[in-house]
Design a protein around this motif. Structure first.
Motif, PDB file in Angstrom:
ATOM      1  N   ARG A 104       0.849  -1.195   0.000  1.00 37.53           N
ATOM      2  CA  ARG A 104       0.000   0.000   0.000  1.00 37.53           C
ATOM      3  C   ARG A 104       0.879   1.237   0.000  1.00 37.53           C
ATOM      4  O   ARG A 104       1.931   1.279   0.635  1.00 37.53           O
ATOM      5  N   GLN A 105       0.421   2.243  -0.708  1.00 41.92           N
ATOM      6  CA  GLN A 105       1.174   3.485  -0.736  1.00 41.92           C
ATOM      7  C   GLN A 105       0.933   4.292   0.533  1.00 41.92           C
ATOM      8  O   GLN A 105       0.025   3.974   1.323  1.00 41.92           O
ATOM      9  N   PRO A 106       1.724   5.334   0.748  1.00 42.84           N
ATOM     10  CA  PRO A 106       1.499   6.170   1.930  1.00 42.84           C
ATOM     11  C   PRO A 106       0.083   6.725   1.936  1.00 42.84           C
ATOM     12  O   PRO A 106      -0.527   6.945   0.890  1.00 42.84           O
ATOM     13  N   ARG A 107      -0.432   6.950   3.123  1.00 49.36           N
ATOM     14  CA  ARG A 107      -1.774   7.492   3.243  1.00 49.36           C
ATOM     15  C   ARG A 107      -1.831   8.916   2.710  1.00 49.36           C
ATOM     16  O   ARG A 107      -0.820   9.608   2.610  1.00 49.36           O
ATOM     17  N   ALA A 108      -3.052   9.330   2.361  1.00 52.08           N
ATOM     18  CA  ALA A 108      -3.284  10.641   1.762  1.00 52.08           C
ATOM     19  C   ALA A 108      -2.768  11.760   2.660  1.00 52.08           C
ATOM     20  O   ALA A 108      -2.719  11.640   3.888  1.00 52.08           O
ATOM     21  N   VAL A 109      -2.397  12.848   2.018  1.00 53.85           N
ATOM     22  CA  VAL A 109      -1.923  14.038   2.725  1.00 53.85           C
ATOM     23  C   VAL A 109      -2.892  15.177   2.454  1.00 53.85           C
ATOM     24  O   VAL A 109      -3.191  15.491   1.300  1.00 53.85           O
ATOM     25  N   GLY A 110      -3.410  15.783   3.510  1.00 54.58           N
ATOM     26  CA  GLY A 110      -4.303  16.913   3.352  1.00 54.58           C
ATOM     27  C   GLY A 110      -5.693  16.493   2.900  1.00 54.58           C
ATOM     28  O   GLY A 110      -6.000  15.311   2.735  1.00 54.58           O
ATOM     29  N   ALA A 111      -6.535  17.471   2.693  1.00 55.60           N
ATOM     30  CA  ALA A 111      -7.928  17.219   2.322  1.00 55.60           C
ATOM     31  C   ALA A 111      -8.075  17.132   0.819  1.00 55.60           C
ATOM     32  O   ALA A 111      -7.297  17.712   0.060  1.00 55.60           O
ATOM     33  N   GLY A 112      -9.108  16.396   0.379  1.00 59.17           N
ATOM     34  CA  GLY A 112      -9.405  16.306  -1.039  1.00 59.17           C
ATOM     35  C   GLY A 112      -8.270  15.687  -1.823  1.00 59.17           C
ATOM     36  O   GLY A 112      -7.392  15.020  -1.275  1.00 59.17           O
ATOM     37  N   ARG A 117      -7.896   6.357   1.666  1.00 60.82           N
ATOM     38  CA  ARG A 117      -7.249   7.376   0.841  1.00 60.82           C
ATOM     39  C   ARG A 117      -5.732   7.168   0.853  1.00 60.82           C
ATOM     40  O   ARG A 117      -5.132   6.951   1.906  1.00 60.82           O
ATOM     41  N   TYR A 118      -5.134   7.264  -0.327  1.00 62.69           N
ATOM     42  CA  TYR A 118      -3.687   7.102  -0.456  1.00 62.69           C
ATOM     43  C   TYR A 118      -3.094   8.261  -1.248  1.00 62.69           C
ATOM     44  O   TYR A 118      -3.807   9.062  -1.866  1.00 62.69           O
ATOM     45  N   ARG A 119      -1.780   8.336  -1.227  1.00 64.28           N
ATOM     46  CA  ARG A 119      -1.055   9.372  -1.979  1.00 64.28           C
ATOM     47  C   ARG A 119      -0.245   8.681  -3.060  1.00 64.28           C
ATOM     48  O   ARG A 119       0.643   7.880  -2.776  1.00 64.28           O
ATOM     49  N   GLY A 120      -0.578   9.012  -4.333  1.00 64.23           N
ATOM     50  CA  GLY A 120       0.130   8.411  -5.449  1.00 64.23           C
ATOM     51  C   GLY A 120       0.950   9.430  -6.198  1.00 64.23           C
ATOM     52  O   GLY A 120       0.883  10.636  -5.931  1.00 64.23           O
ATOM     53  N   GLU A 121       1.738   8.941  -7.167  1.00 59.62           N
ATOM     54  CA  GLU A 121       2.546   9.850  -7.971  1.00 59.62           C
ATOM     55  C   GLU A 121       2.813   9.249  -9.344  1.00 59.62           C
ATOM     56  O   GLU A 121       2.851   8.021  -9.511  1.00 59.62           O
ATOM     57  N   LEU A 122       2.972  10.117 -10.325  1.00 59.53           N
ATOM     58  CA  LEU A 122       3.330   9.700 -11.683  1.00 59.53           C
ATOM     59  C   LEU A 122       4.109  10.821 -12.346  1.00 59.53           C
ATOM     60  O   LEU A 122       4.120  11.971 -11.893  1.00 59.53           O
ATOM     61  N   ILE A 123       4.777  10.457 -13.440  1.00 58.76           N
ATOM     62  CA  ILE A 123       5.538  11.413 -14.231  1.00 58.76           C
ATOM     63  C   ILE A 123       4.780  11.648 -15.538  1.00 58.76           C
ATOM     64  O   ILE A 123       4.296  10.694 -16.169  1.00 58.76           O
ATOM     65  N   ALA A 124       4.682  12.903 -15.953  1.00 54.68           N
ATOM     66  CA  ALA A 124       3.996  13.240 -17.202  1.00 54.68           C
ATOM     67  C   ALA A 124       4.688  14.426 -17.864  1.00 54.68           C
ATOM     68  O   ALA A 124       5.495  15.136 -17.235  1.00 54.68           O
ATOM     69  N   ASN A 125       4.382  14.622 -19.131  1.00 55.53           N
ATOM     70  CA  ASN A 125       4.908  15.765 -19.859  1.00 55.53           C
ATOM     71  C   ASN A 125       4.372  17.056 -19.235  1.00 55.53           C
ATOM     72  O   ASN A 125       3.235  17.119 -18.769  1.00 55.53           O
ATOM     73  N   ARG A 175       2.004  14.543  -7.685  1.00 55.08           N
ATOM     74  CA  ARG A 175       1.623  13.806  -6.472  1.00 55.08           C
ATOM     75  C   ARG A 175       0.175  14.180  -6.159  1.00 55.08           C
ATOM     76  O   ARG A 175      -0.173  15.375  -6.129  1.00 55.08           O
ATOM     77  N   ILE A 176      -0.650  13.168  -5.896  1.00 55.09           N
ATOM     78  CA  ILE A 176      -2.078  13.426  -5.746  1.00 55.09           C
ATOM     79  C   ILE A 176      -2.706  12.335  -4.883  1.00 55.09           C
ATOM     80  O   ILE A 176      -2.258  11.173  -4.892  1.00 55.09           O
ATOM     81  N   ASN A 177      -3.732  12.686  -4.130  1.00 55.22           N
ATOM     82  CA  ASN A 177      -4.469  11.702  -3.328  1.00 55.22           C
ATOM     83  C   ASN A 177      -5.452  10.941  -4.216  1.00 55.22           C
ATOM     84  O   ASN A 177      -6.003  11.501  -5.168  1.00 55.22           O
TER      85      ASN A 177
END
Length: 474
Positions: A252-260, A306-314, A296-298
């Motif tokens: 599991r990824q780290p839990r969400a940070v902040g609201a929304g 709720r988790y905090r994920g991340e990806l790379i994009a243009n 980086r986004i919840n």
């Protein structure tokens, strides 16, 4: 003159002188020596008793051979390090007296002393006694709600009692998370009522217990275990019982940070770039570090947390992806995971990060400078960082060698995680943010950022990926 006549005056004078000398002298008889006071012995005795109960202190005063009767003995008690008057007693015919003393909870406050000033025949005496406390069996209890909604605060209460009274003292609190071991997390101090409280946000299922060392008047105690079930704040995904599970497991990824959704877009940090190089990025890629961004986004997980994920994009596509994923969050449309694809290592087969493993984990990702799955030598549109793969496990891709990552989901849909038409909420949501479902059910998890955004002209697959004309080019 006859001799007798001459001696008579002399004898008379001598007699007168001697009488005068005797008359002026004071004759005293030897004085009787005063007697030393008889040594006396003052003793105190008392049975052990529990705190808040009475112990009878027995006072005894006497000499080696007899009691001292009717003697006034002063008693004092030490409280907080200071001696204070307690009472005065008079010994009876046996040289005894009894004083009831109510014991306190602190051993140092249960010290008494007796003082006797003595009299003409007896020497003074004193005695000191510490009345021993008999420890009561204590009981320690940890109280808390049986369940708490994730991220909500819950109050834990520790109660320590003995003999119907609260025990004041320090208590060690221990915690065990699911799958973990016991660890001490804090010390709390119970007050006069024997109660201490503290607030926690568990975030996982937890177990709690407490340990209390013995105090002067109460025994040590260990509580029983109290469990708190942490339940999700969202709605878990319910999948068909026959649905296969992903072949690749990720933590599991780290839990969400902040609201929304709390999206944050930034340039590629050094530590992230180091993991990308030689995996998702390598020499010859059509876009470099300066043209890429880290998002980086919840997100909501399949388990309802709720988790905090991340990806790379243009850099020119990350805004559309961020907006679409943020709306997925607000509509509680979940993702299995959102790890950067370089987590899955290098794939010589693809010439980039291992997208086969990422798909087999159901991982949502974007930039990956690699070849098309099933078409060696053909550059994937993901190499430009403008393509987004969403929940690939439930939304398979038809490669040259067959459906991947599984064929079970090919003809099946799910209202939240699997789509088979453009009317599905996820597909329409992506389109509203400029992300086109380019290949439809042939590559259900693949979306492309349309140049010009949602308001721009909808380009054809051939225009989006000219290197993939006539093919599904994931």
């Amino acid at each position: 003159m006859p001799l007798g006549s001459r001696l008579l005056p002399s004898l008379l004078a001598l007699s007168i002188a001697l009488a005068g000398a005797l008359a002026g002298a004071v004759v005293t008889a030897p004085a009787a020596r005063a007697l030393d006071p008889v040594p006396t012995l003052l003793t105190l005795e008392a049975p052990a008793a529990p705190a808040e109960e009475t112990s009878d202190v027995s006072v005894s005063l006497g000499t080696a051979s007899a009691p001292v009767l009717a003697a006034s003995v002063t008693l004092e008690r030490r409280v907080g390090g200071t001696w204070r008057p307690l009472t005065t007693v008079v010994t009876d015919d046996a040289g005894h007296a009894v004083v009831p003393v109510r014991l306190g909870k602190v051993a140092a406050d249960n010290v008494v002393r007796a003082l006797w000033a003595g009299d003409e025949a007896h020497a003074p005496a004193r005695a000191t006694l510490t009345i021993r406390l008999r420890r009561l069996t204590s009981r320690l209890v940890v109280r808390a709600p049986a369940r708490v909604v994730d991220e909500q605060q819950v109050r834990v209460e520790v109660r320590w009692r003995a003999g119907g009274h609260g025990v004041a003292g320090r208590v060690q609190v221990l915690r065990r998370d699911t799958g973990g071991s016991w660890r001490a997390v804090r010390w709390v101090r119970t007050g006069g009522r024997g109660v201490a409280r503290f607030d926690v946000r568990p975030r996982v299922d937890t177990a709690w217990k407490a340990k209390a060392p013995a105090v002067d008047w109460a025994t040590r105690a260990n509580s029983v275990v109290r469990r708190i079930d942490n339940v999700p704040s969202g709605t878990p995904v319910t999948l068909p019982a026959a649905a296969p599970k992903p072949r690749v497991s990720v933590p599991r990824q780290p839990r969400a940070v902040g609201a929304g959704p709390n999206a944050a877009v930034g340039r590629i940090p050094d530590d992230v770039w180091r993991t990308m190089r030689g995996r998702s990025w390598h020499r010859g890629c059509p876009v470099g570090r300066s043209g890429l961004r880290l998002l980086r986004i919840n997100y909501w997980g399949y388990d309802g947390y709720r988790y905090r994920g991340e990806l790379i994009a243009n850099a020119d596509a990350v805004g559309a992806m961020s907006a679409a994923l943020a709306e997925m969050y607000r509509r509680e449309l979940p993702l299995r995971s959102m790890y950067r694809v370089d987590r899955f290592g290098w794939s010589a087969r693809l010439g980039g990060a291992d997208d086969y493993a990422s798909m087999a984990a159901g991982n949502t990702s974007a930039f990956n400078c690699r070849d098309v799955v099933g078409r060696p030598g053909v550059r994937s549109p993901h190499s430009y960082g403008r393509s987004l793969d969403v929940n690939p496990w439930e939304n398979p891709y038809r490669a040259s060698h067959g459906w991947t990552p599984n064929s079970w989901w090919v003809g099946r849909s799910h209202p939240r995680v699997a789509w088979r038409s453009s009317s599905h909420l996820v597909v329409s949501l992506m389109a509203s943010h400029g992300l086109r479902w380019t290949y439809g059910t042939a590559d259900a998890h693949h979306f492309d950022a349309v140049p010009g955004g949602a308001a721009g002209r909808a380009l054809t697959p051939a225009e989006l990926h000219p290197q993939c004309v006539g093919f599904v080019c994931k």
